[in-house]
Design a protein around this motif. Structure first.
Motif, PDB file in Angstrom:
ATOM      1  N   ASP A  23       0.821  -1.215   0.000  1.00  0.00           N
ATOM      2  CA  ASP A  23       0.000   0.000   0.000  1.00  0.00           C
ATOM      3  C   ASP A  23       0.859   1.271   0.000  1.00  0.00           C
ATOM      4  OD1 ASP A  23      -2.322   1.457  -0.015  1.00  0.00           O
ATOM      5  OD2 ASP A  23      -2.809   1.158   2.100  1.00  0.00           O
ATOM      6  N   GLY A  24       0.307   2.327  -0.576  1.00  0.00           N
ATOM      7  CA  GLY A  24       0.973   3.637  -0.520  1.00  0.00           C
ATOM      8  C   GLY A  24       1.521   4.130  -1.850  1.00  0.00           C
ATOM      9  N   ARG A  32       0.147   7.712  -2.625  1.00  0.00           N
ATOM     10  CA  ARG A  32       0.773   8.764  -1.800  1.00  0.00           C
ATOM     11  C   ARG A  32       2.223   9.002  -2.192  1.00  0.00           C
ATOM     12  NH1 ARG A  32      -1.163   6.021   3.459  1.00  0.00           N
ATOM     13  NH2 ARG A  32      -1.839   4.517   1.880  1.00  0.00           N
ATOM     14  N   ARG A  65     -12.259   2.186  -7.963  1.00  0.00           N
ATOM     15  CA  ARG A  65     -11.370   3.261  -8.427  1.00  0.00           C
ATOM     16  C   ARG A  65     -11.743   3.675  -9.855  1.00  0.00           C
ATOM     17  NH1 ARG A  65      -5.488   2.357  -5.643  1.00  0.00           N
ATOM     18  NH2 ARG A  65      -6.303   1.732  -3.615  1.00  0.00           N
TER      19      ARG A  65
HETATM   20 MG    MG Z   1      -4.104   2.406  -0.546  1.00  0.00          MG
END
Ligand code: MG
Ligand code: IPE
Ligand code: IPE
Length: 253
Positions: free
Chosen positions: A28-29, A32, A79
């Motif tokens: 995850d990430g 970001r 998404r």
């Molecule tokens: Mg995520």
């Protein structure tokens, strides 16, 4: 989190503590990571594939035999279509580019999750990757794609019901072991260690059945930055835990 590589047997004891046999990772990430650099989210996903390559290479070097990575969840369909299609494209490119090498390196690939509803080209490629590596047993790479723990459990329950209906399974024979035989992870041991990157503290529907007794490690590292030292750090953390499985602490009276 410190990135300094720590020796596996760090600490008071001289003996090497056992490391995890099966590591599962919620990668995850990516978004970001990209946002912090003013890049589109897709750029984060692309760098995420590089982190996956590094991790697949590092895992056996750190004594891991099974690696399960969460790459697309049944909820990720929410998404934008363009992002979904970018993620599908990246899986396709990863398998197309790495299959030959992974096959040579003795890696057995399995893709867990709902196969139905995947575009035909992806489903065919996934079948091919599994077929071409089915004789391998040096390292097991499980890719959770279009995967949701609840969906997997419901699918397993449905197949179990079918087996009962056909008369292949009796009601009395249903127990945890029998049920596990209908999960996508059949023959794969439960994960010892489950890592989630990017500082989020949740399972997001990953391996709900299998992670019942996994040790959980959460790291702030964003997935595109994940590397061998971050994996080693998580293993060291794992080695400091006492796994009790409901029993009393060892040495307790
Ligand atoms: Mg995520
Ligand atoms: C993980 O990164 C990749 C997938 C979930 C497919 P994200 O895309 O979730 O990145 P963040 O959480 O938005 O940073
Ligand atoms: C979990 O990450 C799914 C994958 C890593 C593939 P998400 O980014 O989708 O999870 P939430 O939405 O933050 O729970």
């Amino acid at each position: 989190m410190s990135h300094a590589p720590a020796p596996a047997s760090e600490g008071a004891g001289a003996e090497r503590l056992p490391g995890p046999q099966h590591v599962a990772i919620i990668m995850d990430g990516n978004g970001r990571w990209a946002k912090a650099r003013g890049l589109p989210r897709a750029a984060g996903h692309e760098r995420g594939v590089e982190a996956l390559r590094r991790t697949v290479e590092a895992a056996p070097e750190l004594g891991i035999r099974y690696l399960t990575v969460f790459s697309f969840s049944t909820e990720n369909w929410r998404r934008p279509a363009a992002e979904v299609s970018a993620l599908f494209g990246l899986l396709k490119a990863y398998v197309q580019r790495d299959l030959g090498r992974l096959k040579k390196e003795g890696v057995r690939i399995r893709v867990i999750g709902r196969r139905e509803g995947l575009p035909a080209d992806i489903a065919d490629l996934v079948d091919k990757a599994e077929r071409e590596t089915e004789e391998n047993s040096d390292f097991f790479l499980n890719i959770a794609f279009n995967y949701g723990g609840r969906e997997e459990i419901v699918r397993a329950a449905s197949r179990l019901a079918e087996a009962v209906q056909r008369g292949d399974l009796s009601l009395e024979a249903i127990d945890e072991r029998a049920f596990e035989g209908f999960l996508d992870t059949i023959d794969i041991p439960d994960p010892d260690l489950l890592i989630r990157t990017s500082g989020e503290y949740r399972l997001s529907n990953f391996l709900l059945w299998q992670a019942a007794y996994s040790e959980l490690v959460f790291t702030d590292v964003l997935w595109p930055d994940f590397d061998k030292s971050a994996l080693q750090q998580a293993i060291t953390d794992f080695q400091s835990r006492e796994r009790r499985f409901g029993a009393v602490p060892s040495g307790a009276r």
